[in-house]
Design a protein around this motif. Structure first.
Motif, short mmCIF file in Angstrom:
data_model
loop_
_atom_site.label_atom_id
_atom_site.label_comp_id
_atom_site.label_asym_id
_atom_site.label_seq_id
_atom_site.Cartn_x
_atom_site.Cartn_y
_atom_site.Cartn_z
N GLY B 4 0.83 -1.20 0.00
CA GLY B 4 0.00 0.00 0.00
C GLY B 4 0.86 1.25 0.00
N GLU B 5 0.27 2.34 -0.45
CA GLU B 5 1.00 3.61 -0.47
C GLU B 5 0.12 4.71 0.10
OE1 GLU B 5 0.43 6.49 -2.71
OE2 GLU B 5 -1.52 5.60 -3.08
N GLY B 6 0.77 5.74 0.65
CA GLY B 6 0.03 6.87 1.17
C GLY B 6 0.79 8.15 0.96
N TRP B 7 0.04 9.24 0.87
CA TRP B 7 0.63 10.57 0.70
C TRP B 7 -0.25 11.56 1.45
CZ3 TRP B 7 -1.50 15.05 -1.27
CH2 TRP B 7 -0.61 16.10 -1.53
N ASP B 8 0.38 12.57 2.06
CA ASP B 8 -0.42 13.61 2.69
C ASP B 8 0.33 14.92 2.68
OD1 ASP B 8 -2.74 14.58 3.89
OD2 ASP B 8 -2.04 14.19 5.91
N VAL B 9 -0.43 16.00 2.75
CA VAL B 9 0.14 17.34 2.88
C VAL B 9 -0.74 18.12 3.84
CG1 VAL B 9 -1.21 18.33 0.95
CG2 VAL B 9 0.96 19.38 1.60
N ALA B 39 0.84 14.80 9.26
CA ALA B 39 0.91 14.34 7.87
C ALA B 39 1.59 12.97 7.76
CB ALA B 39 1.66 15.36 7.01
N LEU B 40 2.61 12.73 8.58
CA LEU B 40 3.31 11.44 8.51
C LEU B 40 2.38 10.30 8.92
CD1 LEU B 40 5.69 9.52 8.24
CD2 LEU B 40 6.51 10.32 10.47
N LEU B 41 1.70 10.46 10.05
CA LEU B 41 0.79 9.38 10.49
C LEU B 41 -0.35 9.20 9.50
CD1 LEU B 41 0.62 9.83 14.37
CD2 LEU B 41 2.14 8.36 13.01
N HIS B 42 -0.80 10.28 8.88
CA HIS B 42 -1.89 10.15 7.91
C HIS B 42 -1.43 9.37 6.68
CE1 HIS B 42 -4.18 13.88 9.68
NE2 HIS B 42 -3.96 12.92 10.57
N ALA B 43 -0.22 9.65 6.21
CA ALA B 43 0.30 8.91 5.05
C ALA B 43 0.45 7.43 5.38
CB ALA B 43 1.62 9.50 4.59
N VAL B 44 0.95 7.15 6.59
CA VAL B 44 1.13 5.74 7.00
C VAL B 44 -0.23 5.06 7.14
CG1 VAL B 44 1.93 4.23 8.88
CG2 VAL B 44 3.37 6.14 8.11
N THR B 45 -1.19 5.76 7.72
CA THR B 45 -2.54 5.19 7.89
C THR B 45 -3.16 4.87 6.53
OG1 THR B 45 -2.83 6.46 9.92
CG2 THR B 45 -4.83 5.61 8.89
N ARG B 75 -3.99 7.53 17.63
CA ARG B 75 -5.18 6.74 17.92
C ARG B 75 -5.84 6.27 16.61
NH1 ARG B 75 -10.47 7.71 18.87
NH2 ARG B 75 -10.28 9.98 18.67
N LEU B 76 -5.86 7.15 15.61
CA LEU B 76 -6.44 6.78 14.32
C LEU B 76 -5.63 5.64 13.68
CD1 LEU B 76 -7.25 10.31 12.81
CD2 LEU B 76 -8.52 8.97 14.51
N LEU B 77 -4.31 5.75 13.74
CA LEU B 77 -3.46 4.70 13.16
C LEU B 77 -3.67 3.37 13.89
CD1 LEU B 77 -1.29 3.68 11.25
CD2 LEU B 77 0.44 4.68 12.75
N THR B 78 -3.80 3.44 15.20
CA THR B 78 -4.02 2.22 15.99
C THR B 78 -5.35 1.58 15.60
OG1 THR B 78 -2.74 3.18 17.80
CG2 THR B 78 -4.19 1.31 18.35
N GLU B 79 -6.38 2.41 15.41
CA GLU B 79 -7.69 1.87 14.98
C GLU B 79 -7.60 1.25 13.59
OE1 GLU B 79 -11.33 4.15 15.30
OE2 GLU B 79 -10.54 5.20 17.05
N ALA B 80 -6.89 1.92 12.70
CA ALA B 80 -6.73 1.37 11.36
C ALA B 80 -6.00 0.03 11.41
CB ALA B 80 -5.97 2.36 10.47
N ALA B 81 -4.97 -0.05 12.25
CA ALA B 81 -4.21 -1.30 12.36
C ALA B 81 -5.08 -2.43 12.89
CB ALA B 81 -2.98 -1.09 13.26
N ARG B 149 5.11 10.79 2.64
CA ARG B 149 4.86 9.67 1.74
C ARG B 149 5.16 8.40 2.50
NH1 ARG B 149 6.75 10.17 -3.44
NH2 ARG B 149 7.76 8.18 -3.00
N ALA B 150 4.45 7.32 2.19
CA ALA B 150 4.70 6.06 2.90
C ALA B 150 4.36 4.87 2.02
CB ALA B 150 3.84 5.99 4.17
N VAL B 151 5.07 3.78 2.24
CA VAL B 151 4.66 2.48 1.70
C VAL B 151 4.60 1.49 2.85
CG1 VAL B 151 5.46 2.70 -0.70
CG2 VAL B 151 7.04 1.87 1.06
#
Ligand SMILES: [Mg+2]
Ligand SMILES: [Mg+2]
Ligand SMILES: [Mg+2]
Lengths: 161, 161, 161
Positions: B4-9, B39-45, B75-81, B149-151
């Motif tokens: 998966g990939e993610g991007w945020d600004v 932005a980093l956590l959003h891209a990872v999520t 918390r959002l990333l933990t929920e997504a995980a 950005r994240a993969v």
């Protein structure tokens, strides 16, 4: 296993249809390009070709070639997927993001996913399309363009034909 | 396996805290957004949801929802995980880049990595955060925004529950 | 298996050689930076280090270090690949995109791929380089800079040494 990535941008201009993921989206502008300018399908096509080590969309479908003027990018993706399979690779999953300040793309995400899955010959749940704005920053944020990003994983399906 | 990939600004503005990777970074500006705008956590999520075929962060945690106003993105990333695990996928590794003209992020990279690893339930060495400037070009280079950005790679952990 | 991603940008200025993928490309401008400013090799190096959880190019080869002034980025990538191997990871494949409004990069793609494959010790067909323009939008589209993006897949080669 092999991984590929793709990125694309097209200018958003009046007088063109807005095609994203093979879906025509109601909007007062559309993407400018030689083909239908479907940035999402182009990013996915590049990621797929890239994963299989098959070059890039510009080499396969040159924008100087009259055969691809106004081309349906779903057809280009389907052709790319066939080439990938011929080399013995099978698409595993696709994840992509469309970055657009407007319009809202959420309502069209599942139709886009279904189109891409059909071109690739993978189950619908192997394709994920995400949507973002650019927070009003840069050309995308000012509504001048739309960008797309994609990653693709492929696996060995068989010996290359 | 799935990728998966993610991007945020987010825009960088006065009067906000600068949160990146769940770390509060001393700076005279912070990121603007409905949640903590990390932005980093959003891209990872987004990359994690994308790898598991679970849509995107905007669908899971709408920025029109008061429950997520000022939300802690850890918390959002933990929920997504948790959602990813419920479908039978296990995060394998994360690689990400934060693009910021300033401040220097090097000193905070390991704390960010530890935060992300904890949310995902993976070893610390399965998360890598990189930092770049934008070489003074574009909105990020002018100090108007920060991008990430994240993969993410996920693997089958078990049959979906 | 682990996945990594990389991104880089450098300003395009008169009076510098244009190096991309270790290939000197005839053009009236070149990329500005402390090393040879090879954006493609930097993105690949970051993706490779990222996949192996080894930090980033800025930490390994600081642009404040005189040893890396004018450095050949092929050498930096080779060093990064050696570090990745020492931790028991083996590069599997690389896919990358160079985004430049000009010059045309198609004629140089195979030489770039061969250079990267040699640094990584992988077969030539495990490296794919794509080329795009930015459709005249943003700093890249205005010819002020060149960007590169990369993903890398690595696999376990052996127990870490
Ligand atoms: Mg295109
Ligand atoms: Mg965000
Ligand atoms: Mg660089």
């Amino acid at each position: 296993w092999r991984v590929g990535e793709g990125w694309d941008v097209h200018a958003l201009v009046p007088g063109r249809r807005l095609m994203l993921g093979g879906v025509e989206i109601p909007f007062d502008k559309g993407l400018l390009g030689h083909s239908d300018a479907d940035a999402l399908l182009h990013a996915v096509t590049d990621a797929l070709l890239g994963a299989a080590g098959l070059g890039d969309i510009g080499t396969w479908f040159p924008d100087t070639d009259d055969r691809f003027r106004g081309a349906d990018s779903l057809r280009l993706l389907t052709e790319a997927a066939a080439a990938v399979r011929e080399r013995g690779w099978q698409p595993v999953n696709v994840d992509a993001t469309v970055i657009a300040q407007a319009p809202r793309l959420g309502p069209y995400r599942s139709a886009m996913q279904a189109n891409i899955a059909r071109c690739l010959g993978v189950p619908a749940d192997a394709v994920n399309v995400k949507a973002k704005t650019a927070e009003r920053l840069g050309p995308v944020g000012q509504g001048l363009s739309i960008e797309a990003r994609a990653v693709v994983l492929v696996g060995r399906s068989a010996a290359p034909r």
